[in-house]
Structures are given as C-alpha cells and as structure tokens.
Design a protein around this motif. Sequence first.
Motif, PDB file in Angstrom:
ATOM      1  N   GLU A 441      45.033  39.135  34.771  1.00 50.37           N
ATOM      2  CA  GLU A 441      43.779  38.369  34.694  1.00 50.37           C
ATOM      3  C   GLU A 441      42.613  39.207  35.216  1.00 50.37           C
ATOM      4  OE1 GLU A 441      45.446  33.795  34.928  1.00 50.37           O
ATOM      5  OE2 GLU A 441      44.625  34.741  36.739  1.00 50.37           O
ATOM      6  N   CYS A 442      42.854  39.878  36.341  1.00 51.14           N
ATOM      7  CA  CYS A 442      41.805  40.754  36.910  1.00 51.14           C
ATOM      8  C   CYS A 442      41.397  41.799  35.879  1.00 51.14           C
ATOM      9  CB  CYS A 442      42.307  41.470  38.150  1.00 51.14           C
ATOM     10  SG  CYS A 442      42.463  40.416  39.564  1.00 51.14           S
ATOM     11  N   GLY A 448      36.712  42.766  30.017  1.00 49.04           N
ATOM     12  CA  GLY A 448      36.069  41.807  29.093  1.00 49.04           C
ATOM     13  C   GLY A 448      37.008  41.363  27.983  1.00 49.04           C
ATOM     14  N   ARG A 449      38.296  41.366  28.265  1.00 48.69           N
ATOM     15  CA  ARG A 449      39.275  40.942  27.249  1.00 48.69           C
ATOM     16  C   ARG A 449      39.473  39.438  27.349  1.00 48.69           C
ATOM     17  NH1 ARG A 449      43.246  43.841  24.755  1.00 48.69           N
ATOM     18  NH2 ARG A 449      42.876  46.080  24.683  1.00 48.69           N
ATOM     19  N   LEU A 450      38.608  38.692  26.712  1.00 45.87           N
ATOM     20  CA  LEU A 450      38.695  37.238  26.808  1.00 45.87           C
ATOM     21  C   LEU A 450      38.893  36.637  25.422  1.00 45.87           C
ATOM     22  CD1 LEU A 450      35.787  36.709  29.343  1.00 45.87           C
ATOM     23  CD2 LEU A 450      38.230  36.736  29.842  1.00 45.87           C
ATOM     24  N   LEU A 451      39.654  35.569  25.394  1.00 47.49           N
ATOM     25  CA  LEU A 451      39.875  34.863  24.132  1.00 47.49           C
ATOM     26  C   LEU A 451      38.842  33.734  24.009  1.00 47.49           C
ATOM     27  CD1 LEU A 451      43.740  34.590  24.360  1.00 47.49           C
ATOM     28  CD2 LEU A 451      42.441  36.182  22.947  1.00 47.49           C
ATOM     29  N   LYS A 452      39.051  32.926  22.969  1.00 47.39           N
ATOM     30  CA  LYS A 452      38.142  31.781  22.783  1.00 47.39           C
ATOM     31  C   LYS A 452      38.161  30.907  24.031  1.00 47.39           C
ATOM     32  CE  LYS A 452      38.030  30.739  17.931  1.00 47.39           C
ATOM     33  NZ  LYS A 452      38.715  29.939  16.939  1.00 47.39           N
ATOM     34  N   GLY A 453      37.042  30.416  24.418  1.00 44.72           N
ATOM     35  CA  GLY A 453      36.975  29.522  25.574  1.00 44.72           C
ATOM     36  C   GLY A 453      37.064  30.267  26.895  1.00 44.72           C
ATOM     37  N   GLY A 454      36.919  31.572  26.867  1.00 41.40           N
ATOM     38  CA  GLY A 454      36.894  32.370  28.102  1.00 41.40           C
ATOM     39  C   GLY A 454      38.255  32.577  28.719  1.00 41.40           C
ATOM     40  N   GLU A 455      39.302  32.281  27.938  1.00 38.63           N
ATOM     41  CA  GLU A 455      40.661  32.469  28.470  1.00 38.63           C
ATOM     42  C   GLU A 455      41.031  33.951  28.445  1.00 38.63           C
ATOM     43  OE1 GLU A 455      44.832  30.816  27.191  1.00 38.63           O
ATOM     44  OE2 GLU A 455      43.239  29.320  26.912  1.00 38.63           O
ATOM     45  N   ALA A 456      41.759  34.407  29.478  1.00 36.71           N
ATOM     46  CA  ALA A 456      42.108  35.838  29.552  1.00 36.71           C
ATOM     47  C   ALA A 456      43.151  36.199  28.493  1.00 36.71           C
ATOM     48  CB  ALA A 456      42.651  36.142  30.937  1.00 36.71           C
ATOM     49  N   ASP A 457      42.941  37.326  27.851  1.00 41.39           N
ATOM     50  CA  ASP A 457      43.899  37.799  26.832  1.00 41.39           C
ATOM     51  C   ASP A 457      45.015  38.575  27.550  1.00 41.39           C
ATOM     52  OD1 ASP A 457      45.225  38.751  24.677  1.00 41.39           O
ATOM     53  OD2 ASP A 457      43.669  40.143  24.021  1.00 41.39           O
ATOM     54  N   ILE A 458      45.927  37.800  28.133  1.00 41.63           N
ATOM     55  CA  ILE A 458      46.971  38.390  28.979  1.00 41.63           C
ATOM     56  C   ILE A 458      47.830  39.377  28.202  1.00 41.63           C
ATOM     57  CG2 ILE A 458      49.044  37.817  30.346  1.00 41.63           C
ATOM     58  CD1 ILE A 458      46.921  36.552  31.824  1.00 41.63           C
ATOM     59  N   ASP A 459      48.265  38.954  27.000  1.00 43.98           N
ATOM     60  CA  ASP A 459      49.160  39.828  26.230  1.00 43.98           C
ATOM     61  C   ASP A 459      48.461  41.114  25.811  1.00 43.98           C
ATOM     62  OD1 ASP A 459      51.489  38.534  26.490  1.00 43.98           O
ATOM     63  OD2 ASP A 459      51.315  37.370  24.625  1.00 43.98           O
TER      64      ASP A 459
END
Length: 606
Positions: A441-442, A448-459
């Motif tokens: 997440e950090c 700046g790897r965020l998905l829709k809705g500001g969710e972290a793109d963990i994968d």
Amino acid sequence: MGTGKKEKSRKEREGKGDEFGNVKTKGENFYRSAKKVKVLKRLTAGTAQRNAKGDITHSAVFQSREAPIARVEPNRKWFNNTRVISQDALENFRSAVQAQASNPHTYLMKRNKLPMSLIEEKGNVNGLKVHAAKIEVAAQPFSATFGPKMQRKRPKLEFQSMEDLAGRTGDMHDTYLERLDQAKLLSGTSGEPENENAAVNPDGDFAAAREFIFLKGTSKRIWNELYKVIDSSDVILHVLDARDPDGTRCRSVEKYIRTEAPHKHLVFVLNKVDLVPSKVAAAWVRHLSKEFPTLAFHANINNSFGKGSLIALLRQFSSLHSDRKQISVGMVGYPNTGKSSIINTLRKKKVCVVAPIAGETKVWQYITLMKRIYMIDCPGIVPPNQNDTDEDLLLRGSVRVENVEYPAQYIEAVLRRVQPRHLQRTYDIKDYNNDAVTFLECLCRKAGRLLKGGEADIDGAAKMVLNDWIRGKIPWFTPPPYKEGEETGPINERRDGKLGEMSKKRKRGGESEATASVAATPNATVATQEDDEFGGFSDDDDLELDADLDDDDEEEGDESDDDEEGGTLLEAVTDDDASEDDEDVEEEVAAISQALSKAKKRQRTT
Ligand SMILES: Nc1nc2c(ncn2[C@@H]2O[C@H](COP(=O)(O)OP(=O)(O)OP(=O)(O)O)[C@@H](O)[C@H]2O)c(=O)[nH]1
C-alpha cells in the motif's frame, strides 16, 4: 574342331599328336576334367540320385541329415595375443586412475583406448555379469587356488542367509526409487499426476493446488531440447545464478551427465557475480569447485568479467580434443540465469535473444564462437523437485511474473529475505512494519498506483517488486556454506543487512579486504596462471570488479545495476575476441621469424 575322324586327320595334318596336349575332340568335356567336375560337385553338393520311379536313392549333401564332423584346426596364434597383468599391477593402475578420476579438475581422455572394464570394477565386465565366486577366486593368491596346498573354498556370496537376502529388499527399494527418478527424468515428465493442477505428495495426499504456470520449464518439449543439447555437446556449461547458486543447480542433470556421459566435461559458470559481494562470489566459487570446475562470470557485452578465463578454458578443451574438427559447448541451467547473455558476451554481439523474463529461449540453437568452438544455447529447464515450492520457483526467476495470478502473496517471502533498510532505500518508503500488505500500500501511494476509487493496485505493485527482485534491483544473496571452523562473520553479517554498508565501505577505500578474499582462491578457476592475460579471477580483475561495483554505487546509488548500464572499469578483461588473438600470435611469429632471418643474413655477410 570337328567330330572324331575329321579331327584326327586335322591333328595329323597339322602335325599335332596327343603329346601336344590341349587339343581335344568334340564329345569330350574339354572345359572341365573329371577331377574338376568332382570337386565342383562336392562344392555345389550335387543333386539327389533317383531310381527309375523317381524316388531318391541317394540324397544330395544339402538334403542329408547327417551332421558333418567339424574340427577347428589348432593354431599357435591362439596363444599369441594374450596380455597378462598381475593383481598388484592392476590394483596400482586402478588406484592411480581412481585418484585422477576423483579430481574434478582432471579428465580421463581417450577412454576407449583404456581398459575401462578393468578400471571400473562394478561387478560386471563388458556388460556381462561376473559370478561372485569368480571375483573371489581372482582375489585369492595363486598358491591357495592352484598350488599343492590349494583349498577349495565355498564361493563367498553377498548374503549369508535367507534373512540377509530378505533384508536387502530395503536397498533394492531405494535403488528402484532412484531408477524411477532417473526414468522420469529421461522421459521428460516431471512425475506429476495427470491432472496438472493438483500436486500429490509422495505419501499420496493431495497438496495445495498448483498454478499451471509453475510447471513451466518441466515440459517434455523443454527436456527433449536439453537432451539434444547434452548429446551434441562435448563441454557442458551449467549456468548458475550467483545470488542463489544452490537453488539454481540442476542436480538431476549433473547426475545424468556423471552416470550416462562421464566423458563430457561439466563446468559451472557462476553468472551475475556483479549482483553479490565479491567475497560471497569467491566463497561460492571455492565451494562449488570442489565438485566441478567453477568460473565466476558477469555477462555484459561491454563490461564483462571472466570472459577471458572462459575463452581460455574452452580453448583448453578444444586443444584436448585436437583430433576433432570442432567442439560443441552446451549451455544449460534454470531459466533466466543468463545463458544467452553469456553467449552474447563471448561473441561480443547480440546473437541470442535476451530478456529479463523466463523462457525467452524456446529452442536450442547453434552459434559459432570460433572456428573450432561452437556454442549451443538451450532453453531454461526446471528439474522436477518435490521440495521446490511455487515461491522458490518464482523468486529464482523461473516463472514469468505477469502470468502469476496473485503476485501479492509472494511479497511476504521477499520481505523475509531482504533487510527492511534495503527495501526502504530502494523504494524510499518507511513505516510498513514488515507487513506485506502495508508495504504494498505504501508503495502504491508513493508510486501513484491507484485503481478506480483511489484503491491501491496491490497486485500491480507486487508485480513491480517481483520484477525488481528478479532483475537484481533489490540487494539479496544466499550465503555460501561454511566449512567447520571457518570464520562466518562478515558474509553473514552482510546478508543480515550490511550489503548497503558494503558499498559505502568500498567508497571509503575498503576494497582490499574483499579483494584479498577472492585472491585466496587460486584454484577456484580452471584457467591456468599463464592465461592471466584473459583476466580470470585474479587480483587485478577483482579490483576491477570492485571498482565496477563502486562505480555503480556512485552513479546509481544501487549496486545491483542492470548489465546494460554497468560500470565502465572492467578493462582488465580483454576485449579481444579469439580471431584477433590468433592474428596477434601470427603477427608475433612472423616478426620473430623476420628478425631471425635478418640475424642469419648478418652472420653470413660478416
Ligand atoms: N546483472 C546481471 N544481469 C545479467 C547477467 N547475465 C544475464 N543477466 C540478465 O538476466 C536476464 C536473463 O538473461 P538471459 O540471457 O535471457 O537468460 P537465459 O538463461 O538465456 O534465459 P532463458 O532464455 O529463459 O533460458 C537478462 O535480463 C540479462 O540482462 C549478469 O551477469 N549480471
């Protein structure tokens, strides 16, 4: 030639009587005499004789059922070619050969000119089983076997009783399992069950389901490619990743070569030494060279390390096989260990496709290195090993990260292996408490790897970390095993997090320590001292390697630099390629012969 009377008068007219011999009258068989006909009949065995009714009265020879009496003519030549060797001489010879054979740096040449069946006493001679009693008799002194005091002994059997025999089933079972392993290897199957998504434990229980991607490199096609390469090669270079040499060793292939093709030369190439401290690389080379000759290597077209030693070594092999037109050198090893990069480095040209992803080489290919040395590139292989987990395979770089379904689950393994401060330094993040999800997440927030809705793109972030790991951007290595009593401090310390500090130390001029450790392995490489001009693992080169790492540190702030961007100070490794080298020698020879002829002329004139 006429009929009787006419012919007689011709003879008289021509003054030829019977004394003139060879004149025969018609009606006689003048081509074959009766004697000759008899001989011929004997050879062709004649025909059967029949009576008036047509019944056979006397059968032809070939129809007869009587076996002829045959004798082999005794000949004194029978005893001519027998060579005799005394038991002592044979024992001495065996022990001398055994001593040579057990040395990994020597090879038994011209095996088919040696009495191998006498040397390798495996209980069989020329593939025939020898009775245990026979061996026993052979080991008896002459007097006990044939002399006046001879005693007839019972043959010594390997077992004394039925219980003994029954007890041997355990050993037989072990041998069977070993053979089964070998058969699996030879058939190219990994021994996996039909359903590839379910792995079965040796006990028969079903283990965790396995993603199909983790079976890459174990397919029959890839193994067939490997066997083609092994069969066609005289020298086999087993490429290991310096960060995890033990993990990238294909022991089954080593065993196969040892048992099935002992006449082929197996050499370890410890590649990517630029990604580990020199001391670690040296320790691994020292450790591995106990089993097979080992060379340290850094594959890079412009700034390589160990290229000279490798070329010198291959030349030695080619001169060993001077009876051959050329020798073939096969490259084998796990995917992504740098087999193709080594060939490119040796050729100083991009002849093979190289990529930081596994399985880039699909089929074997021949590359001419010199007139007498051909290289064969092989696709990366993954030997079937029940103990290898998916995590191990992924972190060894044997699997393509983009094909892994949940890459985030492997980040924990990365965190376990790497010191937090290295990760913090590499990604410039803090406060993740060594927790994989928090770390990712950090990282997402930072990059700046965020998905829709500001969710972290963990994968996505996990894939990035894994790719960085495979490409050597995250400092990590496996510590080499130690002998008892050997000092383990510095390397383990480094593994425990001093890797980053090491580069700082070097900047301060701490090279001498690391250099000394490498120089302390004179027998680590096969290249001989006189081949120093090629580089090899000498002090100078190591200094240069250290300097190279320093340079990287200064330029990039990270010692695990990509080879394309590597340092520029590896001049000690000659850039000459083989043909240039040959030309140099020829020039030198020409110059010497010119000087000699001039001197002779001067002598004559004076
Ligand atoms: N840092 C560093 N990277 C290397 C070295 N040798 C190879 N690499 C990198 O490792 C990656 C894989 O190299 P390849 O030569 O494609 O490996 P391979 O063994 O042929 O791989 P397969 O085709 O899958 O069998 C590439 O990105 C190379 O740049 C080295 O000595 N040092």
